[in-house]
Design an enzyme around this catalytic site. Structure first.
Site, PDB file in Angstrom:
ATOM      1  N   HIS A  24       0.842  -1.207   0.000  1.00 57.84           N
ATOM      2  CA  HIS A  24       0.000   0.000   0.000  1.00 57.84           C
ATOM      3  C   HIS A  24       0.872   1.250   0.000  1.00 57.84           C
ATOM      4  O   HIS A  24       0.650   2.176  -0.804  1.00 57.84           O
ATOM      5  CB  HIS A  24      -0.914  -0.017   1.231  1.00 57.84           C
ATOM      6  CG  HIS A  24      -1.775   1.202   1.365  1.00 57.84           C
ATOM      7  ND1 HIS A  24      -3.111   1.215   1.017  1.00 57.84           N
ATOM      8  CD2 HIS A  24      -1.500   2.466   1.830  1.00 57.84           C
ATOM      9  CE1 HIS A  24      -3.614   2.418   1.230  1.00 57.84           C
ATOM     10  NE2 HIS A  24      -2.657   3.189   1.735  1.00 57.84           N
ATOM     11  N   GLU A  25       1.863   1.265   0.873  1.00 56.27           N
ATOM     12  CA  GLU A  25       2.739   2.440   0.946  1.00 56.27           C
ATOM     13  C   GLU A  25       3.630   2.552  -0.289  1.00 56.27           C
ATOM     14  O   GLU A  25       3.963   3.662  -0.710  1.00 56.27           O
ATOM     15  CB  GLU A  25       3.581   2.389   2.226  1.00 56.27           C
ATOM     16  CG  GLU A  25       2.770   2.407   3.514  1.00 56.27           C
ATOM     17  CD  GLU A  25       1.769   3.563   3.569  1.00 56.27           C
ATOM     18  OE1 GLU A  25       2.066   4.641   3.016  1.00 56.27           O
ATOM     19  OE2 GLU A  25       0.692   3.383   4.171  1.00 56.27           O
ATOM     20  N   HIS A  28       1.968   4.532  -2.844  1.00 47.55           N
ATOM     21  CA  HIS A  28       2.121   5.978  -2.686  1.00 47.55           C
ATOM     22  C   HIS A  28       3.544   6.417  -3.043  1.00 47.55           C
ATOM     23  O   HIS A  28       3.748   7.460  -3.679  1.00 47.55           O
ATOM     24  CB  HIS A  28       1.844   6.398  -1.240  1.00 47.55           C
ATOM     25  CG  HIS A  28       0.421   6.220  -0.803  1.00 47.55           C
ATOM     26  ND1 HIS A  28      -0.659   6.679  -1.523  1.00 47.55           N
ATOM     27  CD2 HIS A  28      -0.106   5.644   0.319  1.00 47.55           C
ATOM     28  CE1 HIS A  28      -1.779   6.396  -0.886  1.00 47.55           C
ATOM     29  NE2 HIS A  28      -1.472   5.762   0.234  1.00 47.55           N
TER      30      HIS A  28
END
Length: 437
Positions: A24-25, A28
């Site tokens: 998920h990170e 980003h």
């Protein structure tokens, strides 16, 4: 051995959760770096630092509390333009947020800040995390559906009932007064493969079951394959009362709230289960269906949380379709791993849990409230709308939207999230959900 399997299931889910958060990170991090934003930190979990390593301008590491992750981007919001002491609690909170944001803007990197990116790039950066979870879920569901297959009844007979048990009874064993089941009376044997019924070739148990259920009291010519040889048999399904169900498998009720009953044919055969591989797009369909279910859960979250609280106080059974904490998911994973079932079946359930967890991360992070990713997307969209309107009306470019003004609301949302997590954690410890019976 059972304890080791239980612990192994919990570890499987914890590692899967860690990978899901990490990806998920990454969702980003990668677009932020590609768009030139300075990223100071990439961290899994929160709290005190366990381990970290500086690579270039970014510190990568792990922290103590496994409650999520974050990346620290330079200049998430415009720098503050006010000075002097803040008056009031909320004003102080806003100023503290602005000061913390200002500290992320390094000297010489004033142009490498997030808030200066075009609106579409800011949206891509914030969408990257949730989309990564969605893609991971689709990949897992695709492996399950098209690689392993979906478990369904085959045309191979697993068991033959020896008698017709009276409807509405809890009887589990045959008595001398019970009539013989039609399949047993007709000479069916476990291992027989259904080839045709009533002159119609069948390739699935559902097709065979439909013919049997529509033929109560009528003799059917049946062909089964036994030890490689086609064997003709005659079957007369016995009339039986069955509750009518809808497309979702729910019992249909009449005006008096009683089940709607109808007569169907009963043979007394049970099919073997097998994994049938599905078309490659099935995994995506499964992910979208799960996302819809999670979205419905979030819409009804206040009611669901109230039900959890009632169950915790009264000791009543929890709703199997209600929310869970990480502890609850881990407990279920442990029970699945230690269950008395084939290894492949247990692995399939664990992968389903992991895929569902990623769908939950995707949908939940898209909620349009700060500090969630959806909230940052709304801020970027509002900034874009203001700029587009200014351009359309011939006005000067407006100042960038200052999301630090929303810090009080963000804190309220954060407190609610912490409260929800605490409630679910306590409920999963004291009154765990029973999904496996």
């Amino acid at each position: 051995m059972e304890i080791l399997l239980y612990v192994g299931g919990i570890l499987f889910m914890l590692v899967g959760l860690g990978v899901s958060i990490g990806l998920h990170e990454v969702g980003h991090l990668v677009p932020a770096k590609l768009f030139g934003v300075r990223v100071g930190q990439y961290m899994i979990s929160f709290g005190p630092r366990l381990w970290s390593k500086q690579i270039g301008e970014t510190e990568y590491g792990f922290k103590v509390l496994p409650l999520g992750g974050f990346i620290s981007m330079s200049g998430m919001y415009p720098p503050s333009t006010t000075s002097g002491p803040a008056k009031g609690m909320f004003a102080s909170l806003v100023q503290d947020a602005r000061s913390a944001n200002d500290e992320t803007i390094a000297d010489g990197a004033e142009k490498r800040v997030f808030y200066r990116l075009p609106v579409f790039k800011r949206i891509i950066v914030m969408l990257g995390g949730p989309v990564m979870n969605l893609l991971l879920a689709i990949m897992i569901f695709t492996i399950l559906a098209s690689g392993i297959g979906v478990q369904q009844a085959s045309t191979t007979i697993a068991e033959i009932s020896q008698c017709v048990v009276p409807a509405g009874t809890s009887q589990t064993a045959c008595t001398p007064d019970d009539p013989a089941a039609p399949a047993a009376d007709s000479g069916f044997q476990p291992g027989d493969v259904l080839v045709s019924l009533d002159g119609t070739d069948v390739t699935t148990f559902a097709e065979a079951s439909a013919i049997i259920q529509s033929s109560a009291g009528r003799t059917l010519d049946v062909v089964v394959r036994r030890d490689g040889t086609d064997v003709p048999l005659s079957l007369t399904p016995a009339p039986a009362q069955r509750a009518e169900t809808d497309a979702n498998g729910r019992v249909v009720l009449d005006a008096d709230e009683k089940p709607v009953m109808h007569t169907v044919g009963y043979a007394g055969i049970t099919a073997q289960l097998e994994y049938a591989r599905q078309p490659i797009g099935t995994g995506t369909d499964m992910a979208m269906q799960q996302a819809g279910a999670v979205a419905g859960l979030i819409v009804n979250l206040p009611v669901k949380l109230w039900d959890v609280g009632v169950s915790l106080v009264t000791g009543s059974e929890r709703d199997p379709n209600g929310p869970l904490s990480v502890v609850g998911v881990g407990r279920i994973a442990g029970e699945v791993a230690a269950a008395d079932a084939p290894v492949l079946n247990r692995l399939v359930v664990l992968l389903n849990l992991l895929a569902a967890l990623n769908i939950a991360l995707f949908v939940f992070n898209m909620v349009p409230l700060l500090p969630l990713d959806g909230g940052h997307i709304v801020v970027a969209l509002w900034d874009g709308i203001k700029r587009a309107w200014a351009k359309l009306t011939g006005r000067r470019d407006p100042k960038p939207v200052d999301a630090t003004r929303l810090v009080p609301l963000t804190i309220v949302v954060a407190v609610l999230l912490i409260g929800m997590g605490a409630l679910l954690l306590v409920a999963d410890l004291i009154r765990p959900m029973n999904l496996l019976g």
